[in-house]
Design an enzyme around this catalytic site. Structure first.
Site, PDB file in Angstrom:
ATOM      1  N   TYR A 472      42.645  41.919  38.730  1.00  0.00           N
ATOM      2  CA  TYR A 472      41.442  41.305  39.647  1.00  0.00           C
ATOM      3  C   TYR A 472      41.215  42.439  40.755  1.00  0.00           C
ATOM      4  O   TYR A 472      40.619  41.871  41.768  1.00  0.00           O
ATOM      5  CB  TYR A 472      41.866  40.025  39.872  1.00  0.00           C
ATOM      6  CG  TYR A 472      42.412  39.029  39.178  1.00  0.00           C
ATOM      7  CD1 TYR A 472      41.894  38.303  38.113  1.00  0.00           C
ATOM      8  CD2 TYR A 472      43.951  38.786  39.253  1.00  0.00           C
ATOM      9  CE1 TYR A 472      42.324  37.580  37.081  1.00  0.00           C
ATOM     10  CE2 TYR A 472      44.441  37.875  38.240  1.00  0.00           C
ATOM     11  CZ  TYR A 472      43.843  37.235  37.286  1.00  0.00           C
ATOM     12  OH  TYR A 472      44.119  36.477  36.295  1.00  0.00           O
ATOM     13  N   HIS A 473      41.847  43.379  40.627  1.00  0.00           N
ATOM     14  CA  HIS A 473      41.669  44.683  41.873  1.00  0.00           C
ATOM     15  C   HIS A 473      40.583  45.398  41.707  1.00  0.00           C
ATOM     16  O   HIS A 473      40.734  46.389  42.045  1.00  0.00           O
ATOM     17  CB  HIS A 473      43.014  45.064  42.103  1.00  0.00           C
ATOM     18  CG  HIS A 473      44.110  44.361  42.363  1.00  0.00           C
ATOM     19  ND1 HIS A 473      45.516  44.545  42.386  1.00  0.00           N
ATOM     20  CD2 HIS A 473      44.161  42.995  42.962  1.00  0.00           C
ATOM     21  CE1 HIS A 473      46.168  43.809  42.765  1.00  0.00           C
ATOM     22  NE2 HIS A 473      45.640  42.523  42.818  1.00  0.00           N
ATOM     23  N   HIS A 474      39.386  44.791  41.436  1.00  0.00           N
ATOM     24  CA  HIS A 474      38.154  45.942  41.016  1.00  0.00           C
ATOM     25  C   HIS A 474      37.822  46.577  42.497  1.00  0.00           C
ATOM     26  O   HIS A 474      37.925  45.845  43.496  1.00  0.00           O
ATOM     27  CB  HIS A 474      36.881  45.068  40.383  1.00  0.00           C
ATOM     28  CG  HIS A 474      37.390  44.751  39.290  1.00  0.00           C
ATOM     29  ND1 HIS A 474      37.623  43.162  39.446  1.00  0.00           N
ATOM     30  CD2 HIS A 474      37.414  44.894  38.158  1.00  0.00           C
ATOM     31  CE1 HIS A 474      37.887  42.740  38.125  1.00  0.00           C
ATOM     32  NE2 HIS A 474      37.953  43.797  37.217  1.00  0.00           N
TER      33      HIS A 474
END
Ligand SMILES: Cc1cc2nc3c(=O)[nH]c(=O)nc-3n(C[C@H](O)[C@H](O)[C@H](O)COP(=O)(O)OP(=O)(O)OC[C@H]3O[C@@H](n4cnc5c(N)ncnc54)[C@H](O)[C@@H]3O)c2cc1C
Length: 535
Positions: A472-474
């Site tokens: 979830y670290h785009h």
């Protein structure tokens, strides 16, 4: 042309960065600020109870994005949860508080042309944002909007993980945000008084009674309105009707790493080839928009425990869950006060690196996030790992001119062989840590997704390509810098346009070596000074 009100600043996206900006920009009562957000309000108590994270990675508070088939991951379509709610990712995330390595920011400054973003330059914004209940100067701030605290009652398994990490050879680290990330310990969390402290809680809500600040959830942004090369407002859509909001001074796009390039492209700002393919007229050619997408590729290993003790026993309604609810309501303690992601470590996959390049999260539970396997309730725990400086790069592109249509998201996980190699090393180290006496005594069996054995190099390759997923670290799709491929300058203004900035995780030219929320808060803090001329 404008049917609605006028504001000085219109902020497009009410997530982590948007909430910080809403507070800082509206501090001057003479300035009118509008915050627009597609998602709903963050009133649901599940958002505010730390353990609620386990129920939020799918459902009404996230967009439900899916990746394009991942060529280097067996053509899998990978779910990519991103917050769609006031507070954005910060309202649904695991609340792990990390900043990355000091050297990450020095590289932004030196290698990517982000003048003014070296660690020495930006440390003060981390300090200004923070209200740490244990740590203080020189590395921590106290009294800032973002509550940061230790786990209230760490699970015995999380403590066993910390001991196992030391038996594996990692030093104990009591502060991953101090001098160095290296070592094993318990993460600090963005919580205050055993409640989630998102940027909405820390920044937006305290400012909401200001008459000069308006926050509008439920407004899907369709595009930035351009007058020649100047941004003059935002158009939103509710499906049937469209509204236009004029920005007298600036439009600030803060819709996150997927949402921000999407909005720019819908506005005709982007790579001409991408825009034409989607049927959008080119208003401003900027080839870097939507490029440089990257994320940490996460690998989970699930363990079955030999006794009934893990936190996943509270996942379903049963007497113990009711008791936990009462304990939380009365004393702000117990399992529901836990963020679930408690233990952490940073290690070296490649010893020649200057700073750790592998990160681990230990959960005293299994099946916590949507799509991740569990075991019998009460008998599971999870260790996940990822390579913190991935080299693979992907893209975000609009599929059409329709703002309601999801974009085409291709993180291109594991395209670079070095990412694959480091991911395998993360898996290898995870299993070695879990084999140390302090953890081994609790473990009955290892459960690898797909039930496969992990012995040969080929087994590892199959596992990583078959099960790598988002962390979830785009970041990176509106990269800051001075290269032709960059989208914003170091002052976060969009190259070649007036009155338009991008402020969120998308401006990171390269991902930080850790989780991304605190760095995004820092970016928005610095942006507010840049916008107000306080530098
Ligand atoms: C499930 C999950 C777990 C995570 N865990 C952690 C963690 O433990 N620790 C950590 O540090 N980081 C974590 N992260 C990452 C962190 O939350 C993000 O990096 C951070 O929130 C990014 O902030 P942002 O402002 O760039 O985007 P966001 O916070 O995503 O905000 C963007 C906002 O813009 C809105 N938006 C987008 N498009 C439109 C549109 N067209 N119209 C109107 N509104 C729009 C979105 O709904 C959203 O509210 C996690 C993220 C997720 C999703």
């Amino acid at each position: 042309m404008f049917t609605d009100d006028e504001y000085d600043y219109v902020i497009a996206g009410g997530g982590t960065a948007g909430c910080v900006l809403a507070n800082r920009l509206s501090a001057d009562p003479a300035v009118r600020v509008l915050l627009l957000e597609a998602g709903r309000s963050d009133r649901n108590p599940l958002i505010h109870v730390p353990a609620g994270f386990a129920k939020l990675t799918a459902g009404p508070y996230e967009w439900g994005w899916r990746s394009q088939p991942q060529r280097h991951c067996n053509d899998r379509v990978i779910p990519l949860a991103q917050g769609k709610v006031i507070g954005g990712g910060g309202s649904i995330n695991a609340q792990v508080f990390t900043r990355g390595a000091h050297e990450d920011y020095d590289e932004w400054d030196k290698k990517y042309g982000c003048t003014g973003w070296s660690f020495n330059d930006i440390l003060r914004y981390f300090l200004r944002s923070e209200d740490n209940d244990r740590l203080s100067a020189p590395w921590h701030g106290n009294g800032g909007p973002l509550g940061v605290s230790d786990p209230v009652n760490p699970h015995p398994l999380s403590k066993a993980f910390v001991r196992a990490g030391q038996e594996f050879g990692l030093p104990y680290n009591g502060d991953f945000n101090g001098e160095s990330q290296y070592g094993v310990g318990l993460y600090q969390n963005t919580t205050r008084g055993s409640r989630r402290c998102s940027a909405a809680v820390g920044y937006l809500h305290p400012a909401k009674k200001r008459p000069n600040l308006t926050a509008k959830p439920g407004h899907l942004i369709a595009r930035v309105i351009l007058d020649g090369k100047r941004a003059v407002g935002i158009e939103t859509t509710t499906g049937k009707s469209r509204h236009r909001y004029r920005a007298r001074r600036e439009v600030i796009v803060s819709a996150g790493t997927i949402g921000s390039p999407k909005i720019l492209q819908l506005s005709g700002i982007g790579d001409p080839a991408d825009l034409r393919e989607a049927g959008v007229d080119v208003r401003h050619a900027l080839p870097g928009v939507g490029k440089n997408l990257h994320d940490h590729c996460d690998l989970d290993i699930i363990y079955e425990l030999n006794t009934y003790q893990s936190m996943d026993r509270f996942a379903r309604p049963r007497p113990a869950t009711v008791a936990a609810g009462i304990e939380y309501a009365a004393f702000r303690k117990g399992p529901l006060a836990s963020t679930v992601v408690e233990g952490g470590a940073f290690s070296y996959g490649n010893r020649e690196e200057a700073t750790p390049d592998l990160q681990f999260h230990f959960l005293p539970a299994a099946g916590v996030e949507a799509g991740i396997a569990g075991v019998r309730p009460g008998y599971g725990c999870t260790l996940n790992s990822y390579f913190v400086r991935p080299r693979s790069r992907g893209t975000v592109r609009i599929a059409s001119a329709d703002p309601a249509q999801p974009p085409l998201i291709d993180p291109n996980y594991l395209a670079d062989d070095y990412d694959l190699e480091m991911s395998m090393e993360g898996v290898r180290q995870s299993r070695e840590i879990m084999a140390q006496p302090s953890m081994a005594r609790h473990v009955k069996a290892e459960h690898l997704a797909g039930g496969q054995a992990l012995k040969s190099k080929d087994d590892h390759i199959r596992f990583v390509r078959g099960h790598g997923r988002t962390s979830y670290h785009h970041v990176g799709t509106c990269a800051m810098g001075d290269a032709d491929s960059s989208v914003v300058s170091p002052d976060l203004t969009v190259h070649g346009l007036d009155g338009l900035r991008v402020v969120d995780a998308s401006v990171m030219p390269r991902i930080v070596s850790s989780n991304t929320q605190a760095p995004t808060v820092m970016i928005a803090e610095k942006a507010s000074d840049l916008i107000l001329g306080n530098t």
